[in-house]
Design an enzyme around this catalytic site. Structure first.
Site, PDB file in Angstrom:
ATOM      1  N   GLY A  11       0.788  -1.224   0.000  1.00 40.79           N
ATOM      2  CA  GLY A  11       0.000   0.000   0.000  1.00 40.79           C
ATOM      3  C   GLY A  11       0.820   1.275   0.000  1.00 40.79           C
ATOM      4  O   GLY A  11       0.329   2.327   0.414  1.00 40.79           O
ATOM      5  N   ASN A 104      -4.673   2.152 -13.443  1.00 37.84           N
ATOM      6  CA  ASN A 104      -3.719   1.208 -12.844  1.00 37.84           C
ATOM      7  C   ASN A 104      -2.334   1.832 -12.863  1.00 37.84           C
ATOM      8  O   ASN A 104      -2.016   2.638 -13.736  1.00 37.84           O
ATOM      9  CB  ASN A 104      -3.726  -0.086 -13.680  1.00 37.84           C
ATOM     10  N   HIS A 106       1.619   0.704 -13.141  1.00 40.16           N
ATOM     11  CA  HIS A 106       2.381  -0.481 -13.557  1.00 40.16           C
ATOM     12  C   HIS A 106       3.883  -0.161 -13.530  1.00 40.16           C
ATOM     13  O   HIS A 106       4.300   0.894 -14.026  1.00 40.16           O
ATOM     14  CB  HIS A 106       1.954  -0.903 -14.963  1.00 40.16           C
TER      15      HIS A 106
HETATM   16  C1  GRF Z   1       3.663  -1.407  -7.447  1.00 39.98           C
HETATM   17  O1  GRF Z   1       4.975  -1.597  -7.901  1.00 39.98           O
HETATM   18  C2  GRF Z   1       2.708  -1.430  -8.601  1.00 39.98           C
HETATM   19  O2  GRF Z   1       3.238  -0.924  -9.771  1.00 39.98           O
HETATM   20  C3  GRF Z   1       2.451  -2.893  -8.761  1.00 39.98           C
HETATM   21  O3  GRF Z   1       2.378  -3.378  -7.450  1.00 39.98           O
HETATM   22  C4  GRF Z   1       3.199  -2.590  -6.615  1.00 39.98           C
HETATM   23  C5  GRF Z   1       2.387  -2.173  -5.440  1.00 39.98           C
HETATM   24  O4  GRF Z   1       3.150  -1.570  -4.436  1.00 39.98           O
HETATM   25  N1  GRF Z   1       1.282  -3.112  -9.569  1.00 39.98           N
HETATM   26  P1  GRF Z   1       2.462  -0.945  -3.164  1.00 39.98           P
HETATM   27  O5  GRF Z   1       1.561  -1.989  -2.548  1.00 39.98           O
HETATM   28  O6  GRF Z   1       1.701   0.253  -3.588  1.00 39.98           O
HETATM   29  O7  GRF Z   1       3.585  -0.594  -2.237  1.00 39.98           O
END
Ligand code: GRF
Length: 216
Positions: A11, A104, A106
């Site tokens: 998160g 999203n 990514h």
């Molecule tokens: C991020 O690197 C995002 O791009 C990917 O999952 C990760 C989530 O990280 N889809 P966090 O839970 O927000 O720290």
């Protein structure tokens, strides 16, 4: 603008968004954090007094799970749904309910390195430049219209580069949400265009050496 965040993990992107809202950089309210498991993101949301929901997949088909997710989202009626590390495929029933309003984050420079391991796959391919992308979610996995990107030189060390990409994500995700709040995203022929408006570049501290796309 009412925002629902879907996440499965730590998160940190949720935190970055919540912090940017608190600082007044993003004109939105996070009305719900929804996870598919009891993940750290849920604790972080609770600590901020934000409504949370957990809908595990266990015992459900992907379709049934998505029906449940949709039911929960419908109760909150968000203007924007943000996938911030949501490690499942969002069903078409959810996308149809919020057309063009699901985004999203990514960890690669799309359309390169789609899938769950953006940074690792980029390093395996030997790239010299890494980065991240926000995009509008469509049924084409990691293939929807690109909104914002940021990039920087790779060190070639997975953990170091993952952290660096994460730091960039924490900039472009809140910025993307603010672009939606400002109603500045228009999709034409499958491509997102950002209409002119105020920039963020002078207002926030950028990652040294990084390149931010037009619109930041
Ligand atoms: C991020 O690197 C995002 O791009 C990917 O999952 C990760 C989530 O990280 N889809 P966090 O839970 O927000 O720290």
């Amino acid at each position: 603008m009412r925002v629902a965040v879907l996440a499965s993990g730590q998160g940190s992107n949720f935190e970055a968004l919540a912090t940017a809202i608190e600082a007044g950089f993003v004109e939105a309210t996070i009305t719900l954090v929804l996870a598919d498991r009891e993940a750290p993101v849920i604790q972080k949301a609770r600590a901020r007094g934000i409504t949370t929901a957990i809908q595990p997949r266990k015992g459900l088909s992907a379709d049934e799970h998505n029906d449940q997710i949709l039911e929960i989202l419908d109760l909150e009626d968000p203007d924007l749904v943000v996938l911030a590390g949501y490690m499942r495929i969002l069903g078409t029933q959810v996308l149809k309910r919020f057309p063009g309003r699901v985004i999203n984050i990514h960890p690669s420079l799309l359309p390169a390195f789609k899938g769950a391991h953006g940074v690792r796959d980029a390093l395996h391919a030997g790239v010299g430049i890494i980065g991240c992308t926000t995009h509008i979610v469509t049924p084409d996995l990691d293939g929807g219209p690109i909104v914002l990107q940021a990039a920087l030189a790779a060190e070639g060390v997975l953990e170091v580069d993952k952290d660096a990409v994460h730091a960039l994500e924490h900039h472009i995700l809140p910025r993307t949400v603010q672009l939606f709040a400002e109603n500045r995203i228009v999709v034409v022929d499958g491509r997102a265009h950002i209409s002119p408006g105020p920039s963020w570049k002078d207002r926030v501290s950028l990652v040294p050496g990084a390149v931010y796309a037009h619109g930041f």
